[in-house]
Design a protein around this motif. Sequence first.
Motif, PDB file in Angstrom:
ATOM      1  N   GLY A  50      22.862  36.387  22.642  1.00 38.78           N
ATOM      2  CA  GLY A  50      21.924  37.374  23.145  1.00 38.78           C
ATOM      3  C   GLY A  50      21.456  38.428  22.171  1.00 38.78           C
ATOM      4  O   GLY A  50      21.024  39.493  22.599  1.00 38.78           O
ATOM      5  N   PHE A  51      21.503  38.193  20.872  1.00 40.51           N
ATOM      6  CA  PHE A  51      21.012  39.199  19.931  1.00 40.51           C
ATOM      7  C   PHE A  51      19.493  39.204  19.828  1.00 40.51           C
ATOM      8  O   PHE A  51      18.900  40.237  19.536  1.00 40.51           O
ATOM      9  CB  PHE A  51      21.630  38.991  18.546  1.00 40.51           C
ATOM     10  CG  PHE A  51      23.072  39.400  18.473  1.00 40.51           C
ATOM     11  CD1 PHE A  51      23.430  40.736  18.468  1.00 40.51           C
ATOM     12  CD2 PHE A  51      24.073  38.450  18.433  1.00 40.51           C
ATOM     13  CE1 PHE A  51      24.755  41.122  18.412  1.00 40.51           C
ATOM     14  CE2 PHE A  51      25.398  38.818  18.385  1.00 40.51           C
ATOM     15  CZ  PHE A  51      25.744  40.156  18.371  1.00 40.51           C
ATOM     16  N   THR A  52      18.870  38.054  20.026  1.00 39.37           N
ATOM     17  CA  THR A  52      17.419  38.000  19.951  1.00 39.37           C
ATOM     18  C   THR A  52      16.808  38.907  21.010  1.00 39.37           C
ATOM     19  O   THR A  52      17.130  38.810  22.191  1.00 39.37           O
ATOM     20  CB  THR A  52      16.920  36.560  20.140  1.00 39.37           C
ATOM     21  OG1 THR A  52      17.476  35.731  19.113  1.00 39.37           O
ATOM     22  CG2 THR A  52      15.393  36.509  20.064  1.00 39.37           C
ATOM     23  N   LEU A  84      20.655  37.185  13.107  1.00 37.16           N
ATOM     24  CA  LEU A  84      20.881  36.698  14.468  1.00 37.16           C
ATOM     25  C   LEU A  84      19.758  37.073  15.424  1.00 37.16           C
ATOM     26  O   LEU A  84      19.867  36.832  16.629  1.00 37.16           O
ATOM     27  CB  LEU A  84      22.221  37.217  14.981  1.00 37.16           C
ATOM     28  CG  LEU A  84      23.445  36.635  14.270  1.00 37.16           C
ATOM     29  CD1 LEU A  84      24.712  37.362  14.675  1.00 37.16           C
ATOM     30  CD2 LEU A  84      23.583  35.146  14.558  1.00 37.16           C
ATOM     31  N   GLY A  85      18.687  37.663  14.903  1.00 38.87           N
ATOM     32  CA  GLY A  85      17.511  37.870  15.716  1.00 38.87           C
ATOM     33  C   GLY A  85      17.326  39.247  16.301  1.00 38.87           C
ATOM     34  O   GLY A  85      16.377  39.470  17.064  1.00 38.87           O
ATOM     35  N   ALA A  88      12.092  36.015   7.450  1.00 38.67           N
ATOM     36  CA  ALA A  88      12.404  35.456   8.761  1.00 38.67           C
ATOM     37  C   ALA A  88      12.188  33.950   8.782  1.00 38.67           C
ATOM     38  O   ALA A  88      11.428  33.407   9.561  1.00 38.67           O
ATOM     39  CB  ALA A  88      11.538  36.127   9.831  1.00 38.67           C
ATOM     40  N   GLY A  89      12.891  33.268   7.887  1.00 37.92           N
ATOM     41  CA  GLY A  89      12.769  31.816   7.814  1.00 37.92           C
ATOM     42  C   GLY A  89      14.099  31.153   8.079  1.00 37.92           C
ATOM     43  O   GLY A  89      14.989  31.731   8.691  1.00 37.92           O
ATOM     44  N   GLY A 105      20.302  28.432  15.019  1.00 40.90           N
ATOM     45  CA  GLY A 105      19.131  28.119  15.810  1.00 40.90           C
ATOM     46  C   GLY A 105      18.365  29.347  16.264  1.00 40.90           C
ATOM     47  O   GLY A 105      17.592  29.283  17.200  1.00 40.90           O
ATOM     48  N   THR A 106      18.585  30.478  15.614  1.00 40.75           N
ATOM     49  CA  THR A 106      17.865  31.690  15.983  1.00 40.75           C
ATOM     50  C   THR A 106      16.867  32.042  14.882  1.00 40.75           C
ATOM     51  O   THR A 106      17.068  31.725  13.715  1.00 40.75           O
ATOM     52  CB  THR A 106      18.821  32.877  16.163  1.00 40.75           C
ATOM     53  OG1 THR A 106      19.508  33.108  14.926  1.00 40.75           O
ATOM     54  CG2 THR A 106      19.839  32.607  17.253  1.00 40.75           C
TER      55      THR A 106
END
Length: 284
Positions: free
Chosen positions: A14-16, A40-41, A66-67, A77-78
């Motif tokens: 849940g960081f995104t 982690l977003g 942000a790649g 996967g974030t």
Amino acid sequence: MSDHSVPGNPGSSGFTGKVALVTGAGQGIGEAVVRALFRLGATVAATDVSAPAVAELAAELGPSAAGPAADGEADHGTRAGTVRAYGLDVTDRMAVDRTVALVERELGPVDILVNVAGILRAAPVAELTDEDWTATFGVNAQGVFFVSRAVVPGMAERGSGSVVTVASNAAGIPRAGMAAYAASKAAAVMFTKCLGLEYARSGVRCNVVAPGSTHTPMQWGLWTDPDAPARVLDGDLASYRTGIPLGRIADPADIADAVVFLASEQARHITMQDLYVDGGATLR
């Protein structure tokens, strides 16, 4: 019925979309925390008394960063998040209140607070000046109070939030020549635990990460001769100091990993805890 769902790894915790505010983000552990949350977003407000330092960090971690994960970094996967820089002296109460209000206006409500800002004035007690003592407590304890007080009530109103204070293993074991630092960190630890107790029913978790010797400018400033790193690892009987059983000095990323864990949903049932990340140096 009990909820037995199991949170996944930190990359799926849940960081995104979450907004994190990190103090002392200009170097060392604070910088490592910003980098970890960014990967982690999270949307990270990187604050530091050195505005140029956090501006440089934010510029580095701009849109081009942000790649895909870099070599050696986990790809959960974030998509990487964003970082915005804010100059902040945590000892200035009015500046703290203004900056927190600005962060929430520009980025959104703060979901995660990481108190990292700290200073070290090393000296025997008889040689500590009034200014040494006041400055040390001003950043290491009062700063944690000012920033937490500005952020946590809003978390409580929203029913969730995580506070992680980066203290020190010196808060739990006497260190010669470090009385002001150790006492200020002990104050920050107990403040954070009391904060966690007061706000537990509001869904706000408050925990502490206590690093030991870590490769940071603060650590390097204590080394006055080439043998100093070896004494850290092996211990120093003359100063009543144990060594590090794991045989290595921590990297800032080691501390950041512990912060990320406590801030994540993996730690959703953990509050008022003090996690030592010191390679076993305090024999706890």
